[in-house]
Motif scaffolding. Sequence first.
Motif, short mmCIF file in Angstrom:
data_model
loop_
_atom_site.label_atom_id
_atom_site.label_comp_id
_atom_site.label_asym_id
_atom_site.label_seq_id
_atom_site.Cartn_x
_atom_site.Cartn_y
_atom_site.Cartn_z
N UNK A 121 0.96 -1.05 -0.03
CA UNK A 121 -0.12 -0.07 0.06
C UNK A 121 0.94 1.09 0.09
N UNK A 122 0.39 2.13 -0.87
CA UNK A 122 1.26 3.40 -0.84
C UNK A 122 0.33 4.64 -0.87
N UNK A 123 0.93 5.56 -0.05
CA UNK A 123 0.30 6.96 -0.04
C UNK A 123 1.26 7.65 -0.76
N UNK A 124 0.38 8.94 -1.50
CA UNK A 124 1.38 9.89 -2.29
C UNK A 124 0.58 11.07 -2.64
N UNK A 125 1.33 11.72 -3.23
CA UNK A 125 0.61 12.90 -3.80
C UNK A 125 1.02 13.05 -5.31
N UNK A 126 -0.11 13.24 -6.06
CA UNK A 126 0.17 13.01 -7.56
C UNK A 126 0.15 14.19 -8.33
N UNK A 127 1.03 14.30 -9.39
CA UNK A 127 1.02 15.59 -10.17
C UNK A 127 0.56 15.05 -11.75
N UNK A 128 0.01 15.75 -12.52
CA UNK A 128 -0.44 15.63 -13.71
C UNK A 128 0.34 16.30 -14.46
N UNK A 129 0.87 15.57 -15.54
CA UNK A 129 1.55 16.21 -16.79
C UNK A 129 1.07 16.08 -18.13
N UNK A 130 0.20 17.04 -18.56
CA UNK A 130 -0.48 16.90 -19.64
C UNK A 130 0.45 16.60 -20.90
N UNK A 131 0.28 16.04 -22.09
CA UNK A 131 0.99 15.52 -23.23
C UNK A 131 1.60 16.84 -23.89
N UNK A 132 0.55 17.68 -24.00
CA UNK A 132 1.10 19.14 -24.67
C UNK A 132 2.07 20.05 -23.92
N UNK A 133 1.98 19.71 -22.55
CA UNK A 133 2.92 20.56 -21.56
C UNK A 133 4.28 20.10 -21.61
N UNK A 134 4.39 18.74 -21.77
CA UNK A 134 5.76 18.09 -21.73
C UNK A 134 5.98 16.70 -22.32
N UNK A 135 5.98 16.77 -23.71
CA UNK A 135 5.69 15.44 -24.54
C UNK A 135 6.96 14.70 -24.20
N UNK A 136 7.88 15.19 -24.11
CA UNK A 136 9.17 14.25 -23.62
C UNK A 136 9.02 13.36 -22.24
#
Length: 207
Positions: free
Chosen positions: A122-137
């Motif tokens: 089980x893991x607790x964490x904080x998620x960060x969303x990176x949209x494709x157009x913002x950082x495709x690499x």
Amino acid sequence: MTGHYGQVAFTPLVTEHQAIHGSAAAYAPMAEAGDAPDRIGRGEAAFITSRDSFFLATVNETGWPYVQHRGGPPGFLKVVDETTLGFADFRGNRQYITRGNLDHDERVSLFLIDYQLQARMKIFGRARVVELEDDPELVGSLAPAGSAARVERGILIDVEAFDWNCKQHIPQLVPLETARHTVAELAERISELEAELAAARGVTAEP
């Protein structure tokens, strides 16, 4: 269980019930542990990167929890470094429940299970969303090699704490392909033994 996992999970109401049911003393030392985030070690990394699925829990703005199954080839959930996990978010049914929930609250919980080994993490964490157009690499680096699935975004998870559970009550299951391979090997061996037995008796085995 790490001390920090206990600090995150054992809220006042939780510790109240631990006291009522007699487990508070056993867990009390966790409150004295350091509050630094847990770090993913070699054993945890090996377990995480061998999974072909996991469950991801988020909470929406009305307070309702939501659990979503995520699947892919083994290793699709990547260990970016000792404090960060990441995976490519494939296009699915386009409900975007998890995506919307993450705009409300970055906190997530992951549940990883290996039915064959009867192990769970089980893991607790904080998620960060990176949209494709913002950082495709970056998003491209999270996509599984050779996958034809359409990637919409990447999700990075800063690990806060994790815990290993005992195997109690986990049904022991094996993947279908593993079972098929084992059955095929056994069938081949049975054919070999039948042929050997027939030869020993001086009888020609049927094709």
